[in-house]
Write a protein that holds these residues in place. Structure first.
Motif, PDB file in Angstrom:
ATOM      1  N   SER A 152     -14.697  -1.175   7.270  1.00 16.97           N
ATOM      2  CA  SER A 152     -13.248  -0.622   6.706  1.00 16.97           C
ATOM      3  C   SER A 152     -12.712  -1.623   5.565  1.00 16.97           C
ATOM      4  O   SER A 152     -13.008  -2.739   5.409  1.00 16.97           O
ATOM      5  N   THR A 153     -11.779  -0.937   5.002  1.00 16.04           N
ATOM      6  CA  THR A 153     -11.128  -2.080   3.934  1.00 16.04           C
ATOM      7  C   THR A 153      -9.597  -2.143   4.156  1.00 16.04           C
ATOM      8  O   THR A 153      -8.897  -0.889   4.270  1.00 16.04           O
ATOM      9  N   GLY A 154      -8.840  -3.177   4.285  1.00 22.01           N
ATOM     10  CA  GLY A 154      -7.488  -3.085   4.349  1.00 22.01           C
ATOM     11  C   GLY A 154      -6.860  -2.778   3.208  1.00 22.01           C
ATOM     12  O   GLY A 154      -7.253  -3.108   1.999  1.00 22.01           O
ATOM     13  N   GLY A 155      -5.704  -1.927   3.113  1.00 25.81           N
ATOM     14  CA  GLY A 155      -5.251  -1.703   2.068  1.00 25.81           C
ATOM     15  C   GLY A 155      -4.326  -2.459   1.175  1.00 25.81           C
ATOM     16  O   GLY A 155      -4.152  -2.353   0.026  1.00 25.81           O
ATOM     17  N   PHE A 156      -3.769  -3.520   1.985  1.00 23.20           N
ATOM     18  CA  PHE A 156      -3.315  -4.345   1.347  1.00 23.20           C
ATOM     19  C   PHE A 156      -3.808  -5.584   0.539  1.00 23.20           C
ATOM     20  O   PHE A 156      -3.581  -5.628  -0.594  1.00 23.20           O
ATOM     21  N   LEU A 157      -5.049  -6.215   1.294  1.00 26.94           N
ATOM     22  CA  LEU A 157      -5.826  -7.366   0.785  1.00 26.94           C
ATOM     23  C   LEU A 157      -6.652  -6.602   0.084  1.00 26.94           C
ATOM     24  O   LEU A 157      -7.450  -7.295  -0.899  1.00 26.94           O
ATOM     25  N   VAL A 171      -0.629 -14.505   3.585  1.00 22.30           N
ATOM     26  CA  VAL A 171      -0.326 -13.614   4.637  1.00 22.30           C
ATOM     27  C   VAL A 171      -1.165 -13.835   5.760  1.00 22.30           C
ATOM     28  O   VAL A 171      -2.258 -14.567   5.784  1.00 22.30           O
ATOM     29  N   ARG A 172      -0.369 -13.616   7.051  1.00 25.32           N
ATOM     30  CA  ARG A 172      -1.056 -13.980   8.439  1.00 25.32           C
ATOM     31  C   ARG A 172      -1.664 -12.698   8.665  1.00 25.32           C
ATOM     32  O   ARG A 172      -1.218 -11.632   8.852  1.00 25.32           O
ATOM     33  N   VAL A 173      -3.236 -12.681   8.967  1.00 26.22           N
ATOM     34  CA  VAL A 173      -3.795 -11.733   9.190  1.00 26.22           C
ATOM     35  C   VAL A 173      -4.416 -11.639  10.502  1.00 26.22           C
ATOM     36  O   VAL A 173      -4.861 -12.879  11.186  1.00 26.22           O
ATOM     37  N   GLY A 174      -4.225 -10.423  11.332  1.00 20.52           N
ATOM     38  CA  GLY A 174      -4.910 -10.400  12.591  1.00 20.52           C
ATOM     39  C   GLY A 174      -3.888 -11.180  13.601  1.00 20.52           C
ATOM     40  O   GLY A 174      -2.698 -11.226  13.528  1.00 20.52           O
TER      41      GLY A 174
HETATM   42  P1  2BA Z   1      -4.608  -5.244   5.017  1.00 17.34           P
HETATM   43  O1  2BA Z   1      -3.799  -3.914   4.836  1.00 17.34           O
HETATM   44  O2  2BA Z   1      -5.508  -5.884   3.949  1.00 17.34           O
HETATM   45  O3  2BA Z   1      -3.307  -6.283   5.470  1.00 17.34           O
HETATM   46  C1  2BA Z   1      -3.713  -7.514   5.577  1.00 17.34           C
HETATM   47  C2  2BA Z   1      -2.601  -8.414   5.943  1.00 17.34           C
HETATM   48  O4  2BA Z   1      -1.477  -8.447   5.051  1.00 17.34           O
HETATM   49  C3  2BA Z   1      -1.697  -7.887   7.317  1.00 17.34           C
HETATM   50  O5  2BA Z   1      -2.186  -8.346   8.391  1.00 17.34           O
HETATM   51  C4  2BA Z   1      -0.299  -8.144   7.036  1.00 17.34           C
HETATM   52  O6  2BA Z   1      -0.052  -9.534   7.355  1.00 17.34           O
HETATM   53  C5  2BA Z   1      -0.151  -8.179   5.649  1.00 17.34           C
HETATM   54  N1  2BA Z   1       0.281  -7.009   5.077  1.00 17.34           N
HETATM   55  C6  2BA Z   1      -0.048  -5.741   4.979  1.00 17.34           C
HETATM   56  N2  2BA Z   1       0.850  -5.023   4.453  1.00 17.34           N
HETATM   57  C7  2BA Z   1       1.639  -5.484   3.600  1.00 17.34           C
HETATM   58  C8  2BA Z   1       2.724  -5.128   3.023  1.00 17.34           C
HETATM   59  N3  2BA Z   1       3.073  -3.942   2.728  1.00 17.34           N
HETATM   60  N4  2BA Z   1       3.673  -6.268   2.816  1.00 17.34           N
HETATM   61  C9  2BA Z   1       3.379  -7.449   2.902  1.00 17.34           C
HETATM   62  N5  2BA Z   1       2.270  -7.709   3.827  1.00 17.34           N
HETATM   63  C10 2BA Z   1       1.503  -6.866   4.239  1.00 17.34           C
HETATM   64  P2  2BA Z   1      -2.567  -7.238   9.644  1.00 17.34           P
HETATM   65  O7  2BA Z   1      -0.890  -6.955   9.813  1.00 17.34           O
HETATM   66  O8  2BA Z   1      -2.923  -8.241  10.862  1.00 17.34           O
HETATM   67  O9  2BA Z   1      -3.159  -6.197   9.372  1.00 17.34           O
HETATM   68  C11 2BA Z   1      -4.573  -6.442   9.220  1.00 17.34           C
HETATM   69  C12 2BA Z   1      -5.452  -5.064   8.716  1.00 17.34           C
HETATM   70  O10 2BA Z   1      -5.107  -4.164   9.806  1.00 17.34           O
HETATM   71  C13 2BA Z   1      -4.760  -4.349   7.659  1.00 17.34           C
HETATM   72  O11 2BA Z   1      -5.404  -5.147   6.615  1.00 17.34           O
HETATM   73  C14 2BA Z   1      -5.289  -3.112   7.602  1.00 17.34           C
HETATM   74  O12 2BA Z   1      -6.565  -2.881   7.368  1.00 17.34           O
HETATM   75  C15 2BA Z   1      -4.895  -2.930   9.232  1.00 17.34           C
HETATM   76  N6  2BA Z   1      -3.465  -2.366   9.805  1.00 17.34           N
HETATM   77  C16 2BA Z   1      -2.668  -3.042   9.873  1.00 17.34           C
HETATM   78  N7  2BA Z   1      -1.466  -2.321  10.137  1.00 17.34           N
HETATM   79  C17 2BA Z   1      -2.058  -1.030  10.228  1.00 17.34           C
HETATM   80  C18 2BA Z   1      -1.158   0.155  10.130  1.00 17.34           C
HETATM   81  N8  2BA Z   1       0.115   0.332  10.681  1.00 17.34           N
HETATM   82  N9  2BA Z   1      -2.133   1.356  10.205  1.00 17.34           N
HETATM   83  C19 2BA Z   1      -3.180   1.032   9.784  1.00 17.34           C
HETATM   84  N10 2BA Z   1      -3.912  -0.157   9.420  1.00 17.34           N
HETATM   85  C20 2BA Z   1      -3.178  -1.048   9.665  1.00 17.34           C
END
Ligand code: 2BA
Length: 108
Positions: free
Chosen positions: A32-37, A90-93
């Motif tokens: 999968s791919t994170g939407g933010f990073l 950003v803190r991930v995980g």
């Molecule tokens: P990403 O979307 O790549 O997000 C990576 C990290 O960036 C997140 O870590 C969070 O710390 C930060 N982040 C995400 N969205 C942000 C925003 N709009 N503004 C500021 N910072 C933001 P995590 O919370 O540990 O999330 C790790 C990964 O888990 C995410 O990668 C996403 O793939 C997934 N994820 C997290 N929350 C989710 C949700 N509510 N629904 C679906 N997937 C989620």
């Protein structure tokens, strides 16, 4: 029965899957791919009986670390419409987990 959807970092996925399978949990790994990073992560599907959910959560907790990542994707707007790359930490995980009720589980 519950379906646990766990989004974890790629670096933690291998040891986590090994630990789950060693403890006789079935797991499906999705790339999968994170939407933010916009970088790769791993999504695991784990179907378990209700009374095993806590055991799975403990295994996830034991294998998934929180890490600080720096992204330069964002920018700040300066006067005159100039954009300057702005490093953002950003803190991930360790893991993002959803737990869903399973209406029916069929194996053919
Ligand atoms: P990403 O979307 O790549 O997000 C990576 C990290 O960036 C997140 O870590 C969070 O710390 C930060 N982040 C995400 N969205 C942000 C925003 N709009 N503004 C500021 N910072 C933001 P995590 O919370 O540990 O999330 C790790 C990964 O888990 C995410 O990668 C996403 O793939 C997934 N994820 C997290 N929350 C989710 C949700 N509510 N629904 C679906 N997937 C989620």
């Amino acid at each position: 029965m519950k379906l646990i959807i766990a989004i974890v970092q790629d670096q933690d996925a291998s040891s986590l899957i090994d630990d789950l399978t060693d403890n006789e949990f079935s797991v499906t790994k999705l790339a999968s791919t994170g939407g933010f990073l916009k970088s790769g992560n791993t999504t695991l599907l784990i179907g378990v009986e209700d009374d095993k959910v806590e055991d799975v959560l403990k295994i996830i907790e034991n294998n998934c670390k929180t890490r600080t990542m720096t992204t330069s994707l964002l920018s700040v707007t300066m006067p005159g419409d100039a954009y300057i790359p702005y490093p953002l930490e950003v803190r991930v995980g360790g893991a993002t987990i959803f737990i869903l009720d399973v209406e029916k589980h069929i194996r053919l």
